[in-house]
Design an enzyme around this catalytic site. Structure first.
Site, mmCIF file in Angstrom:
data_model
loop_
_atom_site.group_PDB
_atom_site.id
_atom_site.type_symbol
_atom_site.label_atom_id
_atom_site.label_comp_id
_atom_site.label_asym_id
_atom_site.label_seq_id
_atom_site.Cartn_x
_atom_site.Cartn_y
_atom_site.Cartn_z
ATOM 1 N N TYR A 62 0.930 -1.123 0.152
ATOM 2 C CA TYR A 62 -0.026 -0.011 0.141
ATOM 3 C C TYR A 62 0.942 1.389 0.060
ATOM 4 O O TYR A 62 1.475 1.537 1.060
ATOM 5 C CB TYR A 62 -0.901 -0.059 1.382
ATOM 6 N N LEU A 215 -17.397 -2.217 2.701
ATOM 7 C CA LEU A 215 -18.299 -1.044 2.605
ATOM 8 C C LEU A 215 -18.252 -0.917 1.149
ATOM 9 O O LEU A 215 -19.094 -0.059 0.745
ATOM 10 C CB LEU A 215 -17.900 0.284 3.154
ATOM 11 N N PRO A 220 -18.251 2.731 -2.830
ATOM 12 C CA PRO A 220 -19.067 2.400 -1.557
ATOM 13 C C PRO A 220 -20.690 2.095 -1.761
ATOM 14 O O PRO A 220 -21.066 2.156 -2.908
ATOM 15 C CB PRO A 220 -19.022 3.544 -0.818
HETATM 16 N N1 LIG Z 1 -7.056 -8.897 0.468
HETATM 17 C C1 LIG Z 1 -7.250 -7.871 -0.533
HETATM 18 O O1 LIG Z 1 -6.880 -7.944 -1.736
HETATM 19 C C2 LIG Z 1 -7.728 -6.694 -0.157
HETATM 20 C C3 LIG Z 1 -8.289 -5.840 -1.033
HETATM 21 C C4 LIG Z 1 -8.913 -4.506 -0.839
HETATM 22 C C5 LIG Z 1 -8.747 -4.199 0.650
HETATM 23 N N2 LIG Z 1 -8.318 -5.237 1.462
HETATM 24 C C6 LIG Z 1 -8.253 -4.729 3.043
HETATM 25 O O2 LIG Z 1 -9.576 -4.393 3.357
HETATM 26 C C7 LIG Z 1 -9.609 -2.959 3.913
HETATM 27 C C8 LIG Z 1 -11.144 -2.663 3.569
HETATM 28 O O3 LIG Z 1 -11.215 -2.405 2.267
HETATM 29 P P1 LIG Z 1 -11.534 -0.863 1.691
HETATM 30 O O4 LIG Z 1 -10.894 0.485 2.630
HETATM 31 O O5 LIG Z 1 -10.769 -1.119 0.355
HETATM 32 O O6 LIG Z 1 -12.909 -0.799 1.489
HETATM 33 P P2 LIG Z 1 -14.218 -0.551 2.327
HETATM 34 O O7 LIG Z 1 -13.873 -0.508 3.941
HETATM 35 O O8 LIG Z 1 -15.348 -1.340 1.900
HETATM 36 O O9 LIG Z 1 -14.828 1.236 1.960
HETATM 37 C C9 LIG Z 1 -13.711 2.177 2.073
HETATM 38 C C10 LIG Z 1 -14.391 3.294 1.218
HETATM 39 O O10 LIG Z 1 -15.542 3.767 2.159
HETATM 40 C C11 LIG Z 1 -15.308 5.063 2.552
HETATM 41 N N3 LIG Z 1 -16.079 4.932 3.793
HETATM 42 C C12 LIG Z 1 -15.460 4.595 5.004
HETATM 43 N N4 LIG Z 1 -16.196 4.473 6.164
HETATM 44 C C13 LIG Z 1 -17.149 5.314 5.802
HETATM 45 C C14 LIG Z 1 -18.278 5.883 6.410
HETATM 46 N N5 LIG Z 1 -18.713 5.641 7.511
HETATM 47 N N6 LIG Z 1 -19.147 6.644 5.659
HETATM 48 C C15 LIG Z 1 -18.993 6.864 4.275
HETATM 49 N N7 LIG Z 1 -18.112 6.472 3.632
HETATM 50 C C16 LIG Z 1 -17.016 5.700 4.311
HETATM 51 C C17 LIG Z 1 -13.820 5.359 2.653
HETATM 52 O O11 LIG Z 1 -13.903 6.692 2.193
HETATM 53 P P3 LIG Z 1 -13.188 7.555 3.309
HETATM 54 O O12 LIG Z 1 -11.713 7.422 3.418
HETATM 55 O O13 LIG Z 1 -13.611 8.966 2.696
HETATM 56 O O14 LIG Z 1 -13.912 7.280 4.658
HETATM 57 C C18 LIG Z 1 -13.469 4.364 1.210
HETATM 58 O O15 LIG Z 1 -13.862 5.181 0.009
HETATM 59 C C19 LIG Z 1 -8.648 -2.266 3.220
HETATM 60 O O16 LIG Z 1 -8.285 -1.128 4.115
HETATM 61 C C20 LIG Z 1 -7.521 -3.240 3.503
HETATM 62 O O17 LIG Z 1 -6.831 -3.422 4.616
HETATM 63 C C21 LIG Z 1 -7.740 -6.106 1.264
#
Ligand SMILES: NC(=O)c1ccc[n+]([C@@H]2O[C@H](COP(=O)([O-])OP(=O)(O)OC[C@H]3O[C@@H](n4cnc5c(N)ncnc54)[C@H](OP(=O)(O)O)[C@@H]3O)[C@@H](O)[C@H]2O)c1
Length: 289
Positions: A62, A215, A220
């Site tokens: 990352y 999310l 989203p």
């Molecule tokens: N194994 C894999 O291949 C893989 C792939 C992807 C991700 N991951 C892991 O999974 C974690 C979670 O996935 P992710 O961060 O990609 O996606 P996510 O948690 O589904 O969503 C993140 C998105 O939602 C927004 N968000 C978060 N909280 C919110 C709220 N309360 N209200 C409105 N919008 C909100 C964030 O923007 P803001 O920053 O503006 O809040 C961001 O755009 C990652 O951080 C990573 O550690 C792993």
């Protein structure tokens, strides 16, 4: 203070709060480069830990490297009860892609990069993430060779526990024949339930299921049903989406990602939101529409 959904013991040994934090969103746009707001990134990590979060998901790719650097700056020396879970198996290409990096050399280098950039002597949990040369997944391949490399690094004491990501049930079984697997990290959320059977299998076998994109990730979740349920509960749609995951399975661990202090507070509060039967029934309609 919220108990953040209670705790789940990874591998029967590492207790973590079921509501955790995913650090990917702390990188710059496209998960590339330094945080868009360095001070807020540090503040988000510290606020998560101050609120009691003990499970932080990351990867050295990352940024690359920048997210681990900010985690180290914000939290090192790490409180004893805080556990960092990282992943290897991909790298960032110049065009900001995520091609596989699954050779023995690449995996070993990635483990050492994580150790150095997080400032640790051993990594609590390392997930092996499968994909193909273009970053596509799921990929029909044997994971025996790359998982065997990580199992050897675990034997050497550089890794405490192993997990897998982007896997099928068959690939999970293949990994477990080589070394214990404490968590599975696949995509899963209200609108993407392809991993339903794996979620249930993990719960039955004491393995944590850690959905990425809880999310909806880069897009989203958007749903009229979700909005309606949230309005009835006086919660936000994202809080309902997280509460649904927590209620879905006892071995579900959440790592919602955010770069915002306000969203972090909302997400953590979702651990205290109970969804009544009528709301659960309505939310079930999302996956089948
Ligand atoms: N194994 C894999 O291949 C893989 C792939 C992807 C991700 N991951 C892991 O999974 C974690 C979670 O996935 P992710 O961060 O990609 O996606 P996510 O948690 O589904 O969503 C993140 C998105 O939602 C927004 N968000 C978060 N909280 C919110 C709220 N309360 N209200 C409105 N919008 C909100 C964030 O923007 P803001 O920053 O503006 O809040 C961001 O755009 C990652 O951080 C990573 O550690 C792993």
């Amino acid at each position: 203070m919220s108990d953040l959904g209670g705790t789940f013991s990874l591998g029967g040994e590492l207790p973590v709060t079921r509501m955790g934090y995913g650090a990917m969103q702390l990188a710059g746009p496209g998960v590339w480069g330094p945080p868009k707001d360095h001070g807020t990134a540090v503040a988000v990590l510290r606020a998560a830990v101050e609120a009691g979060v003990t499970h932080i998901d990351t990867s050295d790719y990352y940024g690359p490297h920048t997210v681990n650097a900010v985690i180290k700056e914000a939290l090192h020396p790490y409180p004893e009860d805080v556990h960092l879970v990282t992943k290897v198996g991909a790298r960032r290409s110049e065009d900001k892609g995520w091609p596989a990096a699954l050779s023995a050399d690449e995996l070993t280098q990635a483990v050492h990069d994580n150790l150095r950039n997080l400032g640790l002597d051993a990594l609590d949990v390392v997930n092996l993430r499968l994909s193909d040369a273009t970053g596509g997944y799921p990929v029909a391949m044997s994971l025996a060779e790359p998982f065997g490399v990580l199992a050897e690094l675990r034997e050497k004491g550089l890794i405490r526990h192993l997990g897998v990501s982007h896997v099928t049930a068959e690939q999970l079984a293949e990994a477990r024949a080589i070394a214990p697997v404490v968590c599975v990290q696949n995509q899963y959320n209200l609108a993407h339930r392809e991993n339903d059977a794996l979620v249930d299998q993990c719960a039955a076998e004491g393995i944590a299921f850690v959905p990425y994109f809880p999310l909806g990730g880069f897009s989203p979740l958007q749903s009229g049903i979700l909005d309606d349920c949230a309005a009835r509960l006086g919660a936000t749609p994202m809080q309902v989406a997280l509460a649904w995951l927590l209620q879905r399975s006892t071995s579900m661990l959440l790592i919602p990602g955010t770069s915002s202090l306000e969203h972090l507070r909302h997400n953590l509060a979702a651990a205290d939101l109970a969804l009544p039967a009528d709301v659960l029934a309505d939310l079930d309609r999302i996956g089948v529409i």
